[in-house]
Design a protein around this motif. Structure first.
Motif, PDB file in Angstrom:
ATOM      1  N   THR A 173      53.028  31.736 -58.669  1.00 51.39           N
ATOM      2  CA  THR A 173      51.997  31.353 -59.729  1.00 51.39           C
ATOM      3  C   THR A 173      50.969  30.267 -59.285  1.00 51.39           C
ATOM      4  OG1 THR A 173      53.742  32.253 -61.411  1.00 51.39           O
ATOM      5  CG2 THR A 173      51.839  31.166 -62.112  1.00 51.39           C
ATOM      6  N   ASP A 206      51.065  32.326 -66.979  1.00 53.04           N
ATOM      7  CA  ASP A 206      50.727  33.517 -66.758  1.00 53.04           C
ATOM      8  C   ASP A 206      49.527  33.788 -67.894  1.00 53.04           C
ATOM      9  OD1 ASP A 206      51.183  36.400 -65.146  1.00 53.04           O
ATOM     10  OD2 ASP A 206      50.192  36.570 -67.075  1.00 53.04           O
ATOM     11  N   GLN A 265      55.189  38.279 -59.925  1.00 56.10           N
ATOM     12  CA  GLN A 265      54.439  37.018 -59.388  1.00 56.10           C
ATOM     13  C   GLN A 265      53.920  37.344 -57.961  1.00 56.10           C
ATOM     14  OE1 GLN A 265      53.323  36.569 -62.323  1.00 56.10           O
ATOM     15  NE2 GLN A 265      53.170  34.484 -62.420  1.00 56.10           N
ATOM     16  N   LEU A 321      56.819  34.459 -68.257  1.00 56.00           N
ATOM     17  CA  LEU A 321      55.448  34.257 -67.677  1.00 56.00           C
ATOM     18  C   LEU A 321      54.676  33.390 -68.613  1.00 56.00           C
ATOM     19  CD1 LEU A 321      55.246  38.289 -67.334  1.00 56.00           C
ATOM     20  CD2 LEU A 321      55.500  36.670 -65.412  1.00 56.00           C
TER      21      LEU A 321
END
Length: 481
Positions: free
Chosen positions: A390, A30, A69, A25
């Protein structure tokens, strides 16, 4: 321009799948990878099969990150928050999907026009004692091998001819003829090679903002809509990694238009396996009319997925496409890296395992592929699709044009970085066979009933959608609905 930070040193292997997920991530950008990892539960862990590599852990992490995601996109558009649960056994089944999938009751390999082409793919011993993996899957690859070895194209003939060559000379000769082959290298040899150093310096998924572009908000959707509803994806891919990534996007609501050259399309069994939810149009970028139609449809495209070298010659490089369509997201699949020393060299999953030292680490009495046979293709598919989800969120917040890159060699390198299991702990485990570890699902298609591994994760409060209809090649127009 912004991009992921390049890794220059070997990281400490993660101690758990939770840490593995958190690192993935973070690689995707993220903002709160630790919280994201808490939303993903993996049931089961390595070792599940006789491999020193963490196959189930790696695939479970990639699947979990994709599920999360995608759920985050849905939540941003009005869906309730979802936790994700992944079955490690189902993750292994995904790596073996080509073996667990049947069409009208028949294995996919048996339905190829010439099954012997696939059967000839193997490690061969050269005159200098080194091993080389040679691929003949498609007619043009078979012809390249034949033009060099001048032998009968069966395993015996190839083995006898390869034994008359030094391995590195044979590798170069086959690649020079447009074929694909790779000498088996140790990990140290690979990291000392320019192509290996190139791969080692990059994260497993590269995300780069390559230009300006408008903010494209993710509009609210209804509870019955899937998270990626309304996202338009052009899919110019072949074989497994790219097609499966685009199929995952289609499964979660994207409108995916798959493009293929009429004279060099994937075999029908592969289209059936990877085509769920897609429409299929013919497009040859060498043709002026098709190229103009491609550029027209590009104007309403959100994501362009491709797995071909040389697109710049046909006006389809990422730089040219984002100039024509600011705000476009491109997902590129490469074997060795588009800009690296082997950027013009083709490659497949097995060759990445051969080059990077993976096949040496799996060695018993000879170099070996993982017991699942495939590795990089399916990992790359889930990682690339997760990156698209994402970047759709990033584009909705800050605009921009974006490029995502995933390489098969980079995926191998990432799996190796996860650390090796003790050989004595895996030797007595049963090899995975035709019997899956988790559930299969059967759906009707235009090609007959298709049985395949079921979706390998579940949401906490929402039914995961099933792959959509499979349609024949060329059955759709080169335009959006």
């Amino acid at each position: 321009m912004t991009s992921n930070t390049l890794t220059t040193t070997e990281p400490t292997p993660p101690s758990s799948t939770g840490e593995m997920v958190s690192r993935l991530l973070h690689t995707l950008g993220d903002l709160d990878p630790a919280r994201g990892a808490e939303d993903i539960t993996v049931v089961g862990a390595d070792p599940l099969v006789p491999s020193v590599h963490r196959l189930a852990d790696a695939m479970s992490a990639a699947i979990g990150v994709f599920g999360r995601q995608t759920a985050e996109v849905g939540e941003q558009r009005g869906h309730p928050h979802q936790r994700v649960q992944v079955q490690a056994g189902a993750a292994i089944d995904q790596l073996m999907a080509t073996y667990h999938t049947t069409l009208s009751g028949r294995p996919l390999g048996a339905l190829l026009d010439d099954p012997t082409l696939l059967g000839n793919n193997d490690f061969y011993r050269a005159r200098d004692g080194r091993w080389i993996f040679i691929i003949t899957t498609y007619p043009h690859l078979r012809d390249a091998v034949h033009s060099v070895l001048r032998c009968g194209l069966d395993k015996v003939g190839i083995a006898q001819a390869a034994a008359c060559w030094d391995a590195f000379t044979l590798e170069e000769a086959i690649c020079a003829r447009g074929g694909v082959a790779c000498v088996v290298r140790s990990r140290d040899e690979w990291l000392a090679h320019p192509a290996g150093r190139y791969a080692a310096l990059r994260p497993v998924v590269e995300i780069e903002r390559v230009g300006d572009g408008p903010v494209r908000p993710l509009e609210p959707i209804g509870e019955a809509d899937e998270a990626l509803a309304g996202v338009r994806v052009l899919d110019l891919t072949h074989v497994i990694a790219g097609p499966v990534a685009a199929r995952l996007l289609a499964q979660f609501g994207a409108d995916v238009l798959h493009l293929s050259r009429p004279d060099r399309s994937d075999p029908i069994p592969m289209i059936a396996m990877t085509g769920g939810g897609k429409r299929n149009a013919y497009c040859d970028l060498r043709d002026d009319h098709d190229r103009a139609a491609f550029h027209d449809v590009l104007q309403d495209t959100d994501v362009f997925v491709h797995a071909y070298r040389g697109l710049a010659r046909h006006g389809a490089s990422t730089e040219e496409l984002v100039r024509r369509r600011p705000g476009l997201i491109t997902l590129e699949y490469h074997a060795w890296g588009a800009d690296g020393p082997w950027g013009e060299r083709g490659g497949f999953d097995q060759l990445a395992c051969s080059a990077t030292g993976f096949a040496v680490e799996e060695w018993t009495d000879r170099p070996s592929l993982p017991p699942t046979y495939l590795l990089n293709d399916y990992l790359a598919a889930y990682l690339g699709a997760a990156a698209v989800a994402t970047v759709l969120r990033r584009r909705a917040a800050e605009g921009g044009s974006w490029r995502i890159r995933v390489t098969l060699a980079g995926v191998c390198h990432w799996v190796q970085e996860l650390g090796l299991l003790a050989r004595e702990d895996v030797l007595d485990l049963p090899c995975p066979g035709r019997t899956p570890l988790a559930a299969l699902s059967t759906t009707g298609t235009d090609f007959g009933p298709l049985t395949e591994p079921a979706t390998p994760f579940a949401y906490s409060g929402r039914t995961v959608p099933q792959p959509g209809r499979r349609t024949p090649l060329g059955s759709a127009a080169l335009q959006w609905r």
